[in-house]
Design a protein around this motif. Structure first.
Motif, PDB file in Angstrom:
ATOM      1  N   GLY A  26       0.825  -1.194   0.000  1.00 28.02           N
ATOM      2  CA  GLY A  26       0.000   0.000   0.000  1.00 28.02           C
ATOM      3  C   GLY A  26       0.859   1.242   0.000  1.00 28.02           C
ATOM      4  N   PRO A  27       0.259   2.409  -0.132  1.00 25.75           N
ATOM      5  CA  PRO A  27       1.028   3.645  -0.262  1.00 25.75           C
ATOM      6  C   PRO A  27       1.733   4.087   1.009  1.00 25.75           C
ATOM      7  CG  PRO A  27      -1.314   4.131  -0.159  1.00 25.75           C
ATOM      8  CD  PRO A  27      -1.192   2.644  -0.268  1.00 25.75           C
ATOM      9  N   SER A  28       1.238   3.658   2.173  1.00 30.65           N
ATOM     10  CA  SER A  28       1.836   4.074   3.434  1.00 30.65           C
ATOM     11  C   SER A  28       1.380   3.133   4.537  1.00 30.65           C
ATOM     12  CB  SER A  28       1.434   5.509   3.788  1.00 30.65           C
ATOM     13  OG  SER A  28       0.038   5.572   4.074  1.00 30.65           O
ATOM     14  N   ALA A  29       2.114   3.149   5.649  1.00 35.09           N
ATOM     15  CA  ALA A  29       1.701   2.361   6.810  1.00 35.09           C
ATOM     16  C   ALA A  29       0.373   2.869   7.347  1.00 35.09           C
ATOM     17  CB  ALA A  29       2.778   2.421   7.893  1.00 35.09           C
ATOM     18  N   THR A  30       0.172   4.173   7.281  1.00 29.75           N
ATOM     19  CA  THR A  30      -1.099   4.744   7.742  1.00 29.75           C
ATOM     20  C   THR A  30      -2.262   4.191   6.931  1.00 29.75           C
ATOM     21  OG1 THR A  30       0.027   6.781   8.430  1.00 29.75           O
ATOM     22  CG2 THR A  30      -2.362   6.885   8.112  1.00 29.75           C
ATOM     23  N   ALA A  31      -2.135   4.213   5.615  1.00 32.59           N
ATOM     24  CA  ALA A  31      -3.219   3.724   4.754  1.00 32.59           C
ATOM     25  C   ALA A  31      -3.491   2.244   4.996  1.00 32.59           C
ATOM     26  CB  ALA A  31      -2.861   3.962   3.292  1.00 32.59           C
ATOM     27  N   LEU A  32      -2.433   1.448   5.140  1.00 33.55           N
ATOM     28  CA  LEU A  32      -2.617   0.018   5.369  1.00 33.55           C
ATOM     29  C   LEU A  32      -3.259  -0.259   6.721  1.00 33.55           C
ATOM     30  CD1 LEU A  32       0.728  -1.283   3.857  1.00 33.55           C
ATOM     31  CD2 LEU A  32      -1.571  -1.866   3.045  1.00 33.55           C
ATOM     32  N   THR A  33      -2.893   0.520   7.733  1.00 32.19           N
ATOM     33  CA  THR A  33      -3.493   0.312   9.052  1.00 32.19           C
ATOM     34  C   THR A  33      -4.972   0.663   9.027  1.00 32.19           C
ATOM     35  OG1 THR A  33      -1.351   0.782  10.085  1.00 32.19           O
ATOM     36  CG2 THR A  33      -3.291   0.849  11.506  1.00 32.19           C
ATOM     37  N   TYR A  34      -5.326   1.717   8.334  1.00 33.25           N
ATOM     38  CA  TYR A  34      -6.750   2.029   8.185  1.00 33.25           C
ATOM     39  C   TYR A  34      -7.480   0.895   7.455  1.00 33.25           C
ATOM     40  CZ  TYR A  34      -7.213   6.837   9.926  1.00 33.25           C
ATOM     41  OH  TYR A  34      -7.290   7.942  10.727  1.00 33.25           O
ATOM     42  N   GLY A  69      -7.685 -14.130  23.159  1.00 28.14           N
ATOM     43  CA  GLY A  69      -8.317 -14.239  21.852  1.00 28.14           C
ATOM     44  C   GLY A  69      -8.263 -12.982  21.022  1.00 28.14           C
ATOM     45  N   ALA A  70      -7.406 -12.035  21.375  1.00 23.58           N
ATOM     46  CA  ALA A  70      -7.319 -10.769  20.643  1.00 23.58           C
ATOM     47  C   ALA A  70      -6.311 -10.853  19.497  1.00 23.58           C
ATOM     48  CB  ALA A  70      -6.923  -9.638  21.591  1.00 23.58           C
ATOM     49  N   VAL A  71      -6.506 -10.012  18.501  1.00 28.23           N
ATOM     50  CA  VAL A  71      -5.590  -9.870  17.378  1.00 28.23           C
ATOM     51  C   VAL A  71      -4.516  -8.853  17.755  1.00 28.23           C
ATOM     52  CG1 VAL A  71      -5.378  -9.001  15.006  1.00 28.23           C
ATOM     53  CG2 VAL A  71      -7.293 -10.492  15.641  1.00 28.23           C
ATOM     54  N   VAL A  72      -3.273  -9.120  17.349  1.00 26.19           N
ATOM     55  CA  VAL A  72      -2.155  -8.221  17.652  1.00 26.19           C
ATOM     56  C   VAL A  72      -1.686  -7.543  16.369  1.00 26.19           C
ATOM     57  CG1 VAL A  72       0.187  -8.050  18.571  1.00 26.19           C
ATOM     58  CG2 VAL A  72      -1.449  -9.651  19.597  1.00 26.19           C
ATOM     59  N   TYR A  73      -1.752  -6.210  16.371  1.00 24.21           N
ATOM     60  CA  TYR A  73      -1.310  -5.417  15.228  1.00 24.21           C
ATOM     61  C   TYR A  73      -0.058  -4.659  15.639  1.00 24.21           C
ATOM     62  CZ  TYR A  73      -1.536  -2.553  11.004  1.00 24.21           C
ATOM     63  OH  TYR A  73      -1.266  -1.968   9.795  1.00 24.21           O
ATOM     64  N   VAL A  74       1.051  -4.927  14.952  1.00 26.24           N
ATOM     65  CA  VAL A  74       2.342  -4.359  15.337  1.00 26.24           C
ATOM     66  C   VAL A  74       2.812  -3.348  14.290  1.00 26.24           C
ATOM     67  CG1 VAL A  74       4.768  -4.855  15.857  1.00 26.24           C
ATOM     68  CG2 VAL A  74       2.975  -6.445  16.603  1.00 26.24           C
ATOM     69  N   ASP A  75       3.132  -2.145  14.768  1.00 33.44           N
ATOM     70  CA  ASP A  75       3.735  -1.129  13.923  1.00 33.44           C
ATOM     71  C   ASP A  75       5.245  -1.366  13.928  1.00 33.44           C
ATOM     72  OD1 ASP A  75       4.849   1.087  12.746  1.00 33.44           O
ATOM     73  OD2 ASP A  75       3.786   2.556  13.972  1.00 33.44           O
ATOM     74  N   GLY A  76       5.756  -1.893  12.818  1.00 31.27           N
ATOM     75  CA  GLY A  76       7.171  -2.174  12.708  1.00 31.27           C
ATOM     76  C   GLY A  76       7.930  -1.173  11.856  1.00 31.27           C
ATOM     77  N   VAL A  77       7.335  -0.011  11.626  1.00 29.49           N
ATOM     78  CA  VAL A  77       7.943   0.957  10.704  1.00 29.49           C
ATOM     79  C   VAL A  77       9.320   1.387  11.193  1.00 29.49           C
ATOM     80  CG1 VAL A  77       7.709   3.274   9.732  1.00 29.49           C
ATOM     81  CG2 VAL A  77       5.733   1.747   9.797  1.00 29.49           C
ATOM     82  N   SER A 130       7.477   0.224   6.301  1.00 26.69           N
ATOM     83  CA  SER A 130       7.573   1.153   5.166  1.00 26.69           C
ATOM     84  C   SER A 130       8.972   1.096   4.576  1.00 26.69           C
ATOM     85  CB  SER A 130       7.253   2.578   5.617  1.00 26.69           C
ATOM     86  OG  SER A 130       5.897   2.704   6.000  1.00 26.69           O
ATOM     87  N   ALA A 131       9.059   0.852   3.285  1.00 23.17           N
ATOM     88  CA  ALA A 131      10.363   0.664   2.637  1.00 23.17           C
ATOM     89  C   ALA A 131      11.209   1.925   2.649  1.00 23.17           C
ATOM     90  CB  ALA A 131      10.163   0.176   1.202  1.00 23.17           C
ATOM     91  N   TYR A 132      10.586   3.094   2.673  1.00 24.13           N
ATOM     92  CA  TYR A 132      11.390   4.311   2.635  1.00 24.13           C
ATOM     93  C   TYR A 132      12.084   4.584   3.969  1.00 24.13           C
ATOM     94  CZ  TYR A 132       7.655   7.027   4.973  1.00 24.13           C
ATOM     95  OH  TYR A 132       6.733   7.517   5.865  1.00 24.13           O
ATOM     96  N   LYS A 133      11.812   3.758   4.991  1.00 26.41           N
ATOM     97  CA  LYS A 133      12.557   3.855   6.248  1.00 26.41           C
ATOM     98  C   LYS A 133      13.768   2.929   6.235  1.00 26.41           C
ATOM     99  CE  LYS A 133       9.515   6.715   7.841  1.00 26.41           C
ATOM    100  NZ  LYS A 133       8.779   6.648   9.099  1.00 26.41           N
ATOM    101  N   TRP A 134      13.907   2.091   5.202  1.00 22.19           N
ATOM    102  CA  TRP A 134      15.070   1.198   5.102  1.00 22.19           C
ATOM    103  C   TRP A 134      15.654   1.192   3.687  1.00 22.19           C
ATOM    104  CZ3 TRP A 134      12.682  -2.713   2.201  1.00 22.19           C
ATOM    105  CH2 TRP A 134      11.360  -3.047   2.521  1.00 22.19           C
TER     106      TRP A 134
END
Length: 403
Positions: A84-92, A187-195, A216-220
């Motif tokens: 996706g275009p950004s981590a923000t967009a994918l998280t939404y 039983g919860a889902v875990v969402y990790v921000d690895g940016v 996000s690839a532009y951070k690496w």
């Protein structure tokens, strides 16, 4: 062998301009092999995806190779890599999909240490669904996010626990695996921000216990494109609105519209570049995943050693506290000076740093610093040298003394 920073720096032509870059947490320079890969696609015969003719088949191969590369980088199934275009967009995207199954009485857990991209989507979707938001607080005196806090926050009605793998403000690395264990037991889902984390250390999403992991690839050293990984079965359970003719299969159904083939080629090239950072790993016969793990371990060790030099040199100013062993990122303030002014004075000397809240809004609200300008952030990356650190430290010291 010690990490060869001179060898790494040769891959960044932009360094010849002479700026000192401590701004990698906002986006690193692009490695030359990445730029070459992007240009190669733009200058070649690559069409939209098709099996009928070669330019279309090239597009299919570019997408497949990019998924495989991200899978190797993170220890993830390539069939579960969504771009996706950004981590923000994918998280939404993920938040909207998961929220379809929420109902009043449920709750989601977010932290005050996270970038707002891993806070606001969950808060907004929870408010829309009538779901409770529970906040995990960090210790402002140490910068630690206590694992035990999640034991009191997570229960059988918790649907998502959203947590960062590393703070983009102060570098803190929460014990994500332990937090995920608590969440999964309920039983919860875990969402990790690895940016922030992905750029600085080896990543294994399975070991972390991440159901979803975004980067996000532009951070690496890559192009402006992001990826979210999860098991294909997890994506299958996630709702998604899409056009009628677009694929219903995972992962394609989560990628709206035609992808940027040139940027996907850049992602693959960036992963290959990271795998080559350790000279011994680059010349080995191991798999790309093995080479990545060795290279990123070497990067992590080098960056942390250099980071100690930076922290020691910043003692004359106010450094915001963080536990040892995190990512090599520090926030600081010069007493009596607005952080934006400090950043400008450093910028005038060719030293690139950011000031403000860097979208870590909840962190700076909790520390009471947001209204007064946040802080100045400096981050080590694998092209940072000891001379770079000394130049920053000397400049900050002079600015502080002039106050």
């Amino acid at each position: 062998m010690p990490f060869d920073v001179a060898r790494a720096r040769r891959a960044y032509p932009a360094l010849a301009e002479g700026f000192v870059h401590f701004d990698g947490a906002a986006g690193t320079l692009v490695a030359e092999p990445v730029a070459r890969a992007v240009a190669g696609v733009l200058g070649g015969a690559v069409s939209n995806r098709s099996t009928a003719f070669e330019p279309g088949r090239r597009a299919l191969r570019i997408v497949e190779r990019a998924r495989a590369a991200v899978g190797d980088l993170l220890g993830a199934d390539p069939a579960g890599v969504v771009f996706g275009p950004s981590a923000t967009a994918l998280t939404y995207t993920v938040a909207r999909g998961l929220a379809e199954r929420w109902s009043p009485g449920d709750n989601v857990v977010v932290t005050r240490l996270d970038h707002d991209a891993n806070v606001r989507p969950w808060v907004q979707l929870a408010q829309r669904a009538g779901v409770e938001v529970r906040w995990a607080a960090f210790d402002p005196g140490t910068g630690v996010l206590p694992t035990d806090a999640f034991r009191t926050l997570v229960d059988g009605r918790t649907r998502v626990v959203a947590v960062t793998a590393a703070s983009n403000a102060i570098g803190t690395r929460p014990d994500v695996a332990a937090i995920a264990g608590i969440a999964h037991e309920a039983g919860a889902v875990v969402y990790v921000d690895g940016v922030h984390a992905t750029a600085h250390l080896p990543v294994d999403v399975a070991a972390l216990g991440a159901d979803f992991y975004v980067t996000s690839a532009y951070k690496w050293s890559g192009p402006h494109l992001s990826a979210c990984v999860a098991a294909p079965s997890r994506w299958e359970e996630t709702a998604m609105l899409k056009l009628l003719p677009s694929p219903d299969a995972v992962p394609e159904r989560f990628e709206l519209g035609t992808p940027s083939f040139e940027l996907l080629a850049g992602v693959e090239a960036a992963v290959e570049f990271l795998a080559s950072l350790d000279g011994d790993a680059a010349g080995s016969q191991g798999s790309r995943r093995e080479r990545i793990l060795r290279s990123m371990a070497a990067v992590h060790a080098y960056e942390l050693e250099l980071f100690e030099r930076l922290l020691d040199g910043l003692k004359p100013v106010r450094v915001l506290p963080a536990p040892a062993g995190g990512c090599p990122t520090v926030s600081f303030r010069v007493d009596g000076q607005h952080p934006q002014r400090t950043a400008e004075l450093l910028g005038d000397q060719g030293i690139c740093v950011f000031s403000g809240d860097y979208y870590a809004a909840e962190y700076f609200i909790a520390t009471g610093l947001r209204e007064s300008g946040g802080a100045v952030r400096a981050g080590i990356y694998h092209y940072t040298t000891a001379d770079d650190v000394d130049r920053l430290v000397d400049a900050v010291g002079a600015i502080a003394q002039a106050r």
